[in-house]
Design a protein around this motif. Structure first.
Motif, mmCIF file in Angstrom:
data_model
loop_
_atom_site.group_PDB
_atom_site.id
_atom_site.type_symbol
_atom_site.label_atom_id
_atom_site.label_comp_id
_atom_site.label_asym_id
_atom_site.label_seq_id
_atom_site.Cartn_x
_atom_site.Cartn_y
_atom_site.Cartn_z
ATOM 1 N N ALA A 1 -2.826 5.157 -2.046
ATOM 2 C CA ALA A 1 -1.701 4.147 -1.729
ATOM 3 C C ALA A 1 -0.420 4.466 -1.864
ATOM 4 C CB ALA A 1 -1.246 2.589 -1.361
ATOM 5 N N LEU A 2 -0.228 5.186 -3.108
ATOM 6 C CA LEU A 2 1.428 5.705 -3.472
ATOM 7 C C LEU A 2 1.435 6.906 -3.361
ATOM 8 C CD1 LEU A 2 3.590 5.205 -5.554
ATOM 9 C CD2 LEU A 2 2.410 6.256 -7.386
ATOM 10 N N PHE B 1 3.881 2.034 -5.779
ATOM 11 C CA PHE B 1 2.738 0.258 -4.692
ATOM 12 C C PHE B 1 2.641 -0.492 -5.818
ATOM 13 C CE2 PHE B 1 -1.199 -0.891 -3.197
ATOM 14 C CZ PHE B 1 -0.688 -0.819 -1.630
ATOM 15 N N ALA B 2 2.402 -2.201 -5.364
ATOM 16 C CA ALA B 2 1.747 -2.403 -6.206
ATOM 17 C C ALA B 2 0.904 -4.298 -5.372
ATOM 18 C CB ALA B 2 2.836 -3.953 -6.369
ATOM 19 N N VAL B 3 0.196 -4.373 -6.059
ATOM 20 C CA VAL B 3 -1.211 -5.250 -5.209
ATOM 21 C C VAL B 3 -0.539 -7.261 -6.435
ATOM 22 C CG1 VAL B 3 -3.269 -6.389 -5.186
ATOM 23 C CG2 VAL B 3 -2.657 -3.663 -5.041
ATOM 24 N N ILE B 4 -0.107 -7.497 -5.031
ATOM 25 C CA ILE B 4 0.258 -8.922 -5.249
ATOM 26 C C ILE B 4 -1.185 -9.765 -5.300
ATOM 27 C CG2 ILE B 4 1.799 -10.620 -5.277
ATOM 28 C CD1 ILE B 4 2.939 -8.084 -5.806
ATOM 29 N N ALA C 1 3.573 3.807 -9.375
ATOM 30 C CA ALA C 1 4.814 4.634 -9.220
ATOM 31 C C ALA C 1 4.816 5.582 -10.132
ATOM 32 C CB ALA C 1 5.447 2.781 -10.213
ATOM 33 N N VAL C 2 5.233 6.019 -9.690
ATOM 34 C CA VAL C 2 6.257 7.578 -9.953
ATOM 35 C C VAL C 2 7.110 7.044 -11.098
ATOM 36 C CG1 VAL C 2 7.590 9.578 -9.655
ATOM 37 C CG2 VAL C 2 6.679 8.091 -7.137
ATOM 38 N N THR D 1 11.611 -2.024 -7.891
ATOM 39 C CA THR D 1 12.357 -0.871 -8.156
ATOM 40 C C THR D 1 12.941 -0.487 -9.077
ATOM 41 O OG1 THR D 1 14.377 -2.239 -7.867
ATOM 42 C CG2 THR D 1 13.406 -1.822 -5.933
ATOM 43 N N ALA D 2 12.876 -1.685 -10.864
ATOM 44 C CA ALA D 2 13.442 -1.153 -11.965
ATOM 45 C C ALA D 2 14.935 -0.466 -11.930
ATOM 46 C CB ALA D 2 12.041 -0.477 -12.910
#
Length: 544
Positions: free
Chosen positions: A44-45, A53-56, A72-73, A120-121
């Motif tokens: 998905a990313l 992209f995260a699965v919650i 994540a990039v 977003t870090a």
């Protein structure tokens, strides 16, 4: 546009189908849930061209969010994996409460919630979207994408909805494995439903992996006619004819993608059917197959004979039926490696149309004939997918018809298609009404406006919902056509505004999302016309 969508639309859908196939294969192999979720997140990313992209998952009775998987990039964002956050006040909470995707676009109107800050870090939040994951009508989690390069458009939402459906199956598989048999938390009926749906997902994976069969059928004439144009660029009449054939084949490829979308919803799409001439369909299919005859039958020439009555009309999706004919004709050519005769004979039988596709090829044994319509059964070895006849049978069934096979070894094969006869189309003479066309994509807006004007319509264009409201006057337009993925005032909000100004106006929506996915919204907003991109100009003009 983001990575996958910068390519052709078919290429974009092929990437999505490849991801679906991989996830479904992993489900069928009973791989660990965290491994499947990692596969889904990484794919998905890439397809969304997002930063994160995260699965919650929902935990503690739905009061808490757990980051089950992150792709994540930047490595810093991956540190959010495994962390928990209160659900209240989050973008995910809004998506679960509204039972629909919720998106943010720059400038973000409020401070990001704790979950988005972690994802977003420390980077700037430019856009984000949360899509609920629902199982048996109950929210069990969400998918979150952050900082998509092209923003959150309708194509991104379409992909995310599909992935949310997949994640519901993945999470259900994990739940079933984690709960002991003796606790009785899962009834026998629920287990059977889960097994049935898992098998269906595995079948979807096989279909997604084999969809290249029909895409290649569409590409064959495109390549052949393009080569003919390059060889004869100074012959305008042939260039025009060849360009029409290329367009026809490209539409067939787009329809293949739409059928995969319909397959994921398990409901047929009847919105694209019109009264069509079977004679014209047969002639068009013959023209598409001619350029590849020599390539498919190197041992001798294949002659084609047509005998189809001029008055045979069917209510059908012309692209689907043409592709069914193309599949049958290519199968017939493959059965005649040394050449032979291919006949197409159509006749009327009471309230049905019967079309016979006959070849003088090698024929089939009784055992092969019995299994021929089965999905994935093939006698062609590695070059066959076994999808051709099964898809033809599916297309015919969706049109209320039937398919019969007759074959004799060494003599040949006949495929009989039986379809309901459509009544003649009554002539209508309506003056060309004014059309308000709304799309934020300049090229799409220009092309669609040119199509409408070629049909005699007076067209006023608008590139945003706000501009459309300003241009709208009650009674001035017989129809308004709008894209759904508009910046600011989106398509659904625009429909509501225009309905309030003129309840009698006809409203049509244009979207890359299938009707099955937005059918409830279409009904709720009382939409009169629905078109899926790429829009067929002939269907558009006929509908108006």
């Amino acid at each position: 546009m983001s990575g996958i969508w910068q390519q052709t639309e078919d290429a974009g859908h092929s990437g999505a189908l490849a991801l679906v196939a991989s996830v479904c294969a992993a489900l069928a192999e009973q791989r660990p849930v965290n491994a499947i979720e990692a596969l889904l997140a990484q794919g998905a990313l890439r397809l969304l061209d997002a930063a994160v992209f995260a699965v919650i998952d929902l935990e503690r009775g739905g009061r808490e969010l757990r980051v089950a998987q992150v792709a994540a990039v930047a490595e810093a964002a991956a540190a959010a994996r495994g962390r928990r956050f209160p659900r209240a006040g989050t973008l995910v909470h809004r998506a679960l409460a509204e039972e629909a995707p919720v998106r943010l676009a720059a400038p973000v109107p409020f401070a990001p919630d704790g979950l988005l800050l972690a994802l977003t870090a420390g980077d700037e939040l430019r856009n984000a979207v949360a899509v609920p994951v629902r199982r048996a009508g109950v929210g069990v989690g969400a998918l979150v994408a952050v900082n998509l390069r092209a923003g959150v458009d309708e194509r991104a939402l379409e992909l995310l909805r599909l992935l949310a459906d997949l994640q519901a199956i993945v999470s259900n598989q994990g739940r079933s494995a984690a709960e002991p048999e003796g606790e009785g938390r899962i009834s026998a009926e629920e287990k059977q439903q889960s097994l049935s749906r898992t098998r269906w997902l595995a079948a979807l994976g096989e279909v997604a992996a084999g969809v290249a069969h029909d895409i290649n059928n569409a590409l064959n004439p495109i390549v052949a006619f393009a080569e003919l144009i390059r060889a004869r660029p100074d012959d305008p009449e042939n260039v025009r004819v060849f360009a029409e054939r290329i367009l026809m084949a490209a539409r067939d490829g787009a329809e293949t993608v739409r059928r995969i979308q319909s397959f994921t919803q398990r409901r047929p799409d009847t919105s694209r059917r019109t009264t069509v001439s079977l004679t014209s369909l047969v002639r068009e299919a013959v023209e598409l197959v001619r350029p590849v005859l020599d390539l498919r039958s190197a041992g001798g020439p294949v002659r084609i004979e047509e005998s189809v009555g001029e008055d045979l009309l069917v209510h059908a999706n012309a692209i689907e039926l043409r592709e069914a004919l193309l599949n049958l004709m290519l199968n017939a050519v493959d059965a005649m490696p040394d050449g032979g005769m291919l006949r197409l004979v159509g006749r009327r039988e009471e309230d049905h149309v019967v079309l016979a596709v006959q070849d003088t090829g090698v024929g089939m044994t009784r055992e092969v004939l019995k299994r021929a319509p089965e999905p994935f059964f093939t006698t062609k070895g590695p070059r066959g997918t076994g999808l051709g006849l099964s898809q033809v049978a599916g297309i015919v069934r969706r049109h209320g018809g039937s398919m019969e096979l007759e074959s004799w070894p060494g003599v040949g094969t006949t495929v009989l298609l039986r379809l309901p006869l459509a009544p003649p189309v009554a002539e209508r003479a309506n003056p060309p009404p004014g059309i308000l066309l709304v799309d934020d994509n300049p090229l799409s807006l220009e092309a669609m406006a040119a199509t409408l004007r070629s049909g005699g319509f007076h067209v006023v264009t608008a590139s945003s919902g706000e501009a459309a409201v300003a241009a709208f006057e009650p009674g001035r337009y017989r129809a308004v056509l709008t894209d759904l993925g508009l910046p600011g005032l989106d398509g659904w909000e625009l429909v509501e505004r225009l309905r309030a100004m003129d309840p009698a106006v006809r409203v049509g929506v244009i979207t890359g999302t299938s009707l099955e996915r937005v059918g409830d919204e279409v009904k709720r907003h009382r939409v009169d016309l629905f078109f899926t991109k790429p829009v067929d100009p002939e269907r558009l003009l006929a509908a108006l």
